[in-house]
Design a protein around this motif. Structure first.
Motif, PDB file in Angstrom:
ATOM      1  N   ASP A  17       0.830  -1.208   0.000  1.00  0.00           N
ATOM      2  CA  ASP A  17       0.000   0.000   0.000  1.00  0.00           C
ATOM      3  C   ASP A  17       0.862   1.254   0.000  1.00  0.00           C
ATOM      4  OD1 ASP A  17      -2.254  -1.594   0.000  1.00  0.00           O
ATOM      5  OD2 ASP A  17      -2.704  -1.284   2.133  1.00  0.00           O
ATOM      6  N   ASP A  18       1.987   1.220   0.696  1.00  0.00           N
ATOM      7  CA  ASP A  18       2.880   2.385   0.742  1.00  0.00           C
ATOM      8  C   ASP A  18       3.455   2.719  -0.628  1.00  0.00           C
ATOM      9  OD1 ASP A  18       2.451   2.684   3.459  1.00  0.00           O
ATOM     10  OD2 ASP A  18       4.249   1.546   4.016  1.00  0.00           O
ATOM     11  N   THR A  19       3.677   1.715  -1.462  1.00  0.00           N
ATOM     12  CA  THR A  19       4.239   1.929  -2.797  1.00  0.00           C
ATOM     13  C   THR A  19       3.318   2.798  -3.641  1.00  0.00           C
ATOM     14  OG1 THR A  19       5.163  -0.306  -2.644  1.00  0.00           O
ATOM     15  CG2 THR A  19       5.265   0.754  -4.788  1.00  0.00           C
ATOM     16  N   LEU A  20       2.027   2.757  -3.365  1.00  0.00           N
ATOM     17  CA  LEU A  20       1.070   3.528  -4.151  1.00  0.00           C
ATOM     18  C   LEU A  20       1.263   5.028  -3.991  1.00  0.00           C
ATOM     19  CD1 LEU A  20      -2.154   1.395  -3.610  1.00  0.00           C
ATOM     20  CD2 LEU A  20      -0.500   1.279  -5.494  1.00  0.00           C
ATOM     21  N   GLN A  21       1.906   5.440  -2.894  1.00  0.00           N
ATOM     22  CA  GLN A  21       2.169   6.860  -2.651  1.00  0.00           C
ATOM     23  C   GLN A  21       3.459   7.335  -3.319  1.00  0.00           C
ATOM     24  OE1 GLN A  21      -0.253   8.579  -1.212  1.00  0.00           O
ATOM     25  NE2 GLN A  21      -1.340   6.639  -0.959  1.00  0.00           N
ATOM     26  N   GLU A  22       4.333   6.408  -3.683  1.00  0.00           N
ATOM     27  CA  GLU A  22       5.607   6.782  -4.318  1.00  0.00           C
ATOM     28  C   GLU A  22       5.342   7.411  -5.672  1.00  0.00           C
ATOM     29  OE1 GLU A  22       8.090   3.282  -4.434  1.00  0.00           O
ATOM     30  OE2 GLU A  22       7.974   3.035  -2.253  1.00  0.00           O
ATOM     31  N   ARG A  23       6.109   8.464  -5.958  1.00  0.00           N
ATOM     32  CA  ARG A  23       5.905   9.210  -7.204  1.00  0.00           C
ATOM     33  C   ARG A  23       6.918   8.772  -8.254  1.00  0.00           C
ATOM     34  NH1 ARG A  23       2.368  13.178  -5.932  1.00  0.00           N
ATOM     35  NH2 ARG A  23       2.823  14.666  -7.562  1.00  0.00           N
ATOM     36  N   ILE A  24       6.427   8.660  -9.481  1.00  0.00           N
ATOM     37  CA  ILE A  24       7.288   8.329 -10.617  1.00  0.00           C
ATOM     38  C   ILE A  24       7.107   9.391 -11.692  1.00  0.00           C
ATOM     39  CG2 ILE A  24       7.191   5.840 -10.212  1.00  0.00           C
ATOM     40  CD1 ILE A  24       5.224   5.899 -12.761  1.00  0.00           C
ATOM     41  N   ASP A  25       8.003   9.401 -12.658  1.00  0.00           N
ATOM     42  CA  ASP A  25       7.863  10.276 -13.811  1.00  0.00           C
ATOM     43  C   ASP A  25       7.009   9.560 -14.850  1.00  0.00           C
ATOM     44  OD1 ASP A  25       8.639  12.674 -15.378  1.00  0.00           O
ATOM     45  OD2 ASP A  25       9.520  11.148 -16.692  1.00  0.00           O
ATOM     46  N   PHE A  26       5.937  10.188 -15.270  1.00  0.00           N
ATOM     47  CA  PHE A  26       5.055   9.613 -16.279  1.00  0.00           C
ATOM     48  C   PHE A  26       4.810  10.674 -17.350  1.00  0.00           C
ATOM     49  CE2 PHE A  26       0.762   8.383 -17.848  1.00  0.00           C
ATOM     50  CZ  PHE A  26       1.115   7.164 -18.384  1.00  0.00           C
ATOM     51  N   PHE A  27       5.446  10.492 -18.478  1.00  0.00           N
ATOM     52  CA  PHE A  27       5.345  11.436 -19.593  1.00  0.00           C
ATOM     53  C   PHE A  27       5.576  12.870 -19.140  1.00  0.00           C
ATOM     54  CE2 PHE A  27       2.760   7.870 -21.289  1.00  0.00           C
ATOM     55  CZ  PHE A  27       3.538   7.602 -22.422  1.00  0.00           C
ATOM     56  N   GLY A  28       6.644  13.067 -18.355  1.00  0.00           N
ATOM     57  CA  GLY A  28       7.053  14.402 -17.954  1.00  0.00           C
ATOM     58  C   GLY A  28       6.376  14.974 -16.733  1.00  0.00           C
ATOM     59  N   GLN A  29       5.515  14.227 -16.086  1.00  0.00           N
ATOM     60  CA  GLN A  29       4.904  14.729 -14.853  1.00  0.00           C
ATOM     61  C   GLN A  29       5.091  13.708 -13.739  1.00  0.00           C
ATOM     62  OE1 GLN A  29       0.880  15.354 -16.228  1.00  0.00           O
ATOM     63  NE2 GLN A  29       0.166  13.467 -15.336  1.00  0.00           N
ATOM     64  N   LYS A  30       5.213  14.211 -12.526  1.00  0.00           N
ATOM     65  CA  LYS A  30       5.344  13.342 -11.370  1.00  0.00           C
ATOM     66  C   LYS A  30       3.950  12.860 -10.962  1.00  0.00           C
ATOM     67  CE  LYS A  30       9.758  13.434 -10.513  1.00  0.00           C
ATOM     68  NZ  LYS A  30      10.549  12.225 -10.639  1.00  0.00           N
ATOM     69  N   MET A  31       3.860  11.557 -10.785  1.00  0.00           N
ATOM     70  CA  MET A  31       2.565  10.954 -10.495  1.00  0.00           C
ATOM     71  C   MET A  31       2.747   9.846  -9.474  1.00  0.00           C
ATOM     72  SD  MET A  31       0.105   8.970 -13.243  1.00  0.00           S
ATOM     73  CE  MET A  31      -0.309  10.444 -14.149  1.00  0.00           C
ATOM     74  N   PRO A  32       1.880   9.763  -8.461  1.00  0.00           N
ATOM     75  CA  PRO A  32       1.944   8.631  -7.532  1.00  0.00           C
ATOM     76  C   PRO A  32       1.575   7.328  -8.257  1.00  0.00           C
ATOM     77  CG  PRO A  32       0.547  10.387  -6.660  1.00  0.00           C
ATOM     78  CD  PRO A  32       0.841  10.720  -8.082  1.00  0.00           C
ATOM     79  N   ASN A  33       2.162   6.244  -7.837  1.00  0.00           N
ATOM     80  CA  ASN A  33       1.846   4.950  -8.438  1.00  0.00           C
ATOM     81  C   ASN A  33       0.345   4.646  -8.379  1.00  0.00           C
ATOM     82  OD1 ASN A  33       4.419   4.051  -9.319  1.00  0.00           O
ATOM     83  ND2 ASN A  33       4.952   3.522  -7.214  1.00  0.00           N
ATOM     84  N   GLY A  34      -0.322   5.062  -7.304  1.00  0.00           N
ATOM     85  CA  GLY A  34      -1.763   4.837  -7.185  1.00  0.00           C
ATOM     86  C   GLY A  34      -2.555   5.558  -8.265  1.00  0.00           C
ATOM     87  N   ALA A  35      -2.079   6.731  -8.680  1.00  0.00           N
ATOM     88  CA  ALA A  35      -2.714   7.467  -9.775  1.00  0.00           C
ATOM     89  C   ALA A  35      -2.390   6.814 -11.113  1.00  0.00           C
ATOM     90  CB  ALA A  35      -2.269   8.923  -9.767  1.00  0.00           C
ATOM     91  N   LEU A  36      -1.189   6.292 -11.246  1.00  0.00           N
ATOM     92  CA  LEU A  36      -0.806   5.594 -12.469  1.00  0.00           C
ATOM     93  C   LEU A  36      -1.700   4.368 -12.693  1.00  0.00           C
ATOM     94  CD1 LEU A  36       1.441   5.437 -14.759  1.00  0.00           C
ATOM     95  CD2 LEU A  36       2.360   3.599 -13.349  1.00  0.00           C
ATOM     96  N   LEU A  37      -1.995   3.650 -11.630  1.00  0.00           N
ATOM     97  CA  LEU A  37      -2.873   2.490 -11.758  1.00  0.00           C
ATOM     98  C   LEU A  37      -4.280   2.910 -12.190  1.00  0.00           C
ATOM     99  CD1 LEU A  37      -1.793   0.337  -8.689  1.00  0.00           C
ATOM    100  CD2 LEU A  37      -1.082   0.096 -11.085  1.00  0.00           C
TER     101      LEU A  37
END
Length: 167
Positions: free
Chosen positions: A101-121
């Protein structure tokens, strides 16, 4: 945005099942169905939906086997449907075993914007839903039966003893 893996996995189970049902109705001939020559045909849209699982999650630390390119498009509808099932299963296994569950809060770069993994899903599910809608139109044009996704399709109304609404 998903806050828990359980919430995501429950949503994915339904959404992936709906996508699988659509893909299972495709025929080799229907893959050529297009609106215009300047737009993706049904096969390209279907294969993109398969490959997008890996493409969209490629900037995460998830490791799983799935097609990574949406070109060239396979000529076999059965192959596309089987690869979707395999990719979805591998993706779910990866999420269950490699994330918390904590991983879902981690932010990644997605097409030039920072996004939490939970939003990516959530994006992945919405992206899949978007392409399912395109596929249903192309499937109707190809003369295929379209299974219901968020309610019965017109062919399924009779099962419930009802007449399909007139448009």
């Amino acid at each position: 945005m998903f806050q828990t893996l359980d919430a995501f996995l429950k949503s994915w189970e339904y959404e992936a099942g709906a996508t699988q049902r659509l893909l299972n109705h495709l025929t080799d001939e229907s893959l050529k169905q297009e609106i215009t020559s300047q737009n993706w045909n049904l096969g390209r849209t279907a294969w993109h939906t398969v490959a997008a699982i890996r493409i969209i999650t490629s900037n995460t630390d998830l490791t799983f086997e799935a097609p990574e390119k949406d070109w060239p498009v396979p000529a076999s509808a059965l192959f596309i449907a089987e690869r979707y099932q395999q990719a979805s299963h591998a993706f779910v296994q990866a999420v269950q075993t490699q994330w918390s569950d904590d991983t879902l809060q981690e932010r990644i770069d997605f097409f030039g914007q920072k996004m939490p993994n939970g939003a990516l899903l959530m994006f992945l599910i919405l992206h899949q839903s978007h392409h399912r809608g395109q596929m249903t139109v192309l499937m109707r044009q190809a003369g295929l039966t379209v299974p219901g996704i968020y309610g019965p399709a017109k062919e399924e109304w009779a099962i419930f003893g009802m007449e399909a609404p007139k448009m």
